[in-house]
Scaffold this active site. Structure first.
Site, mmCIF file in Angstrom:
data_model
loop_
_atom_site.group_PDB
_atom_site.id
_atom_site.type_symbol
_atom_site.label_atom_id
_atom_site.label_comp_id
_atom_site.label_asym_id
_atom_site.label_seq_id
_atom_site.Cartn_x
_atom_site.Cartn_y
_atom_site.Cartn_z
ATOM 1 N N HIS A 170 -13.797 16.121 54.677
ATOM 2 C CA HIS A 170 -12.414 15.960 54.192
ATOM 3 C C HIS A 170 -12.740 16.140 52.588
ATOM 4 O O HIS A 170 -11.616 16.204 51.919
ATOM 5 C CB HIS A 170 -12.091 14.583 54.631
ATOM 6 C CG HIS A 170 -11.822 14.341 55.851
ATOM 7 N ND1 HIS A 170 -10.469 14.184 56.462
ATOM 8 C CD2 HIS A 170 -12.736 14.432 57.183
ATOM 9 C CE1 HIS A 170 -10.765 13.875 57.854
ATOM 10 N NE2 HIS A 170 -11.707 14.365 58.252
ATOM 11 N N ASP A 218 -10.280 16.748 44.323
ATOM 12 C CA ASP A 218 -10.158 16.005 45.530
ATOM 13 C C ASP A 218 -9.891 17.099 46.845
ATOM 14 O O ASP A 218 -9.787 18.190 46.531
ATOM 15 C CB ASP A 218 -8.559 15.333 45.579
ATOM 16 C CG ASP A 218 -8.432 13.857 46.142
ATOM 17 O OD1 ASP A 218 -9.610 13.660 46.786
ATOM 18 O OD2 ASP A 218 -7.521 13.330 45.809
#
Length: 490
Positions: A170, A382
């Protein structure tokens, strides 16, 4: 569920429910975060299993008994991996969050490469693998989630347990020059190549991973093109793909239309006297770029005095890892910055920055999204950032602007219609906000319509289907809903 029917087994560090002590009594609370938001609708009423740690560091507790009601409500089985406090300290706070998290986010100066963390990481991964082996059948598809559990396939293989097993990261995967600083770099890569499918958020992450393999294992070659390719290294071949995670678009969009949420959004605008609202929503973490964002707001007001009294910046910071000193220091830094900006620019009847350090209910969060004129999503790095997608889904008026960091994974999908900025360039962010502030309604609508369509089409169910299709040539529809007893939520 019929015997022999293939089921999905999701494995993550934390279960979607956590045990918390309130007034000496253990209670079960629903978890939060992108992974839980993504996976809960996938497993519900399909005979699925979720394996993870409960959040309690007392292996003697009857965790399964406490979670039984939650399992019934959730519509899938929860299986716990018991961990001691030493396990949690070394594997979670240590290796996962003091080594892998900062290293993979290009912040290697924050890493603490302690050998005892590595040993704890392997010990806990072995404990997880034992539960996976016990709670799954040979026909099941095992889907391992994230950097905490990179060694699951390695340990299952060492036990002689045969499973079709996929892994999804992720967070970003770093380029070779950063990854090579990891003392256990070869062992981590060797563990990852034991999976049948390794998934990343973006094509760039996939390229970084292959580049690291080629640096350490020069015989590595890649076949194919597109989002999923086949990698050959030594006697191993496995698939590697880019699968950008997403949200349940309809859930957010529909909630934003509910009368009580519409009312809350209107009340927020009323409270701020219908000034334009710039909104930031983040878990409190040093990768999210909150201090840089507040300094950008300071630059905005210094460079463009015409905006004084005409806008408000609202920053929602969700508490995270409150017991860790680094996060305490970050919270203090943010609060001091907010104080300085408000001290410099406040006027009677107007305070530029509204800072909320707390968790919000789902309805309140969606109301903020719906009320905001500009979504300011500027992480330093991110993997994806679902806030960017949630903001677009909730913008039913199609009148908002997404100002997005080019270092968020979401930028790869949304770059054409988001306003991309470099979060380290505080003058550039200020300039971008000023431009977005003055965009015409037609321009705002043009971009937001396209952003919403991108998120609607490539939603959470598309993400699951694309991963399962690459992993086992199946889709979510091949795991049909089964008859189950429904419990009303209390």
């Amino acid at each position: 569920m019929e015997s022999g029917m293939q089921k999905l087994v999701v494995v993550s560090n934390r279960l979607p429910a956590a045990l918390k002590k309130d007034n000496g009594q253990w209670t079960v609370k629903a978890g939060s975060g992108g992974l839980i938001t993504a996976m809960a609708p996938v497993l519900k009423n399909r005979g699925g299993v979720w394996i993870g740690w409960s959040g309690a560091a007392d292996p003697a507790m009857d965790v399964d008994g406490l979670l039984a009601d939650f399992s019934n409500e959730a519509g899938y089985e929860l299986c716990t991996v018991p961990l001691t406090q030493d396990d949690v300290d070394g594997y979670y706070y240590g290796f996962s969050n003091e080594i892998i998290w900062p290293l993979f986010h290009d912040l290697q100066t924050r890493c603490r490469f302690y050998p005892e963390y590595w040993r704890a990481y392997l010990d806990v991964n072995f404990k997880f693998a034992e539960v996976v082996a016990r709670k799954s059948d040979q026909d099941d598809y095992i889907w391992i989630q994230d950097y905490h559990l990179m060694h699951q396939a390695f340990f299952l293989k060492s036990m002689g347990v045969k499973r079709n097993i996929g892994f999804f990261l992720h967070i970003p995967f770093p380029p070779p020059d950063i990854f090579m600083k990891l003392p256990w770099r070869r062992k981590v890569l060797q563990a990852l190549i034991d999976y049948d499918l390794v998934g990343f958020q973006t094509i760039q992450d996939r390229k970084n991973f292959v580049g690291c393999l080629q640096r350490i294992m020069p015989e590595t070659r890649v076949d194919g093109c597109g989002s999923v390719v086949t990698v050959h290294t030594g006697n191993r071949h496995f698939r590697v793909g880019a699968f950008p995670i997403s949200i349940d678009y309809n859930q957010f969009s529909d909630l934003a239309k509910q009368p009580n949420v519409v009312r809350k959004a209107f009340e927020l605008k009323e409270a701020l006297r219908h000034r334009k609202i710039i909104l930031g929503v983040d878990r409190l973490d040093y990768t999210k770029g909150i201090p840089e964002r507040i300094r950008s707001i300071q630059n905005l007001l210094r460079r463009y005095p015409d905006l004084k009294g005409r806008m408000n910046f609202v920053q929602i910071a969700v508490p995270s890892r409150e017991e860790v000193d680094e996060y305490k220091d970050l919270r203090t830094e943010i609060e001091q910055l907010v104080g300085r900006v408000n001290g410099e620019f406040s006027m009677p009847g107007w305070v530029p920055v509204h800072y909320h350090y707390r968790s919000l209910s789902h309805e309140d969060l969606v109301a903020y999204y719906a009320a905001a004129d500009i979504g300011l999503v500027t992480p330093l790095r991110d993997g994806m950032n679902l806030v960017a997608k949630e903001y677009c889904a909730c913008n039913n008026s199609e009148d908002g602007v997404l100002v997005l960091s080019e270092f968020a994974g979401a930028a790869a999908q949304l770059q054409e219609h988001a306003y991309l900025v470099n979060p380290y360039d505080m003058d550039g962010v200020a300039k971008g906000l000023h431009r977005a502030f003055h965009w015409s309604k037609e321009v705002r609508s043009h971009h937001m319509v396209h952003l919403r369509e991108q998120v609607r089409k490539n939603n959470i169910f598309w993400w699951v289907d694309s991963f399962l299709q690459a992993g086992i040539a199946k889709t979510l529809g091949d795991f049909p809903e089964i008859d189950t007893v429904h419990f009303e939520q209390v």
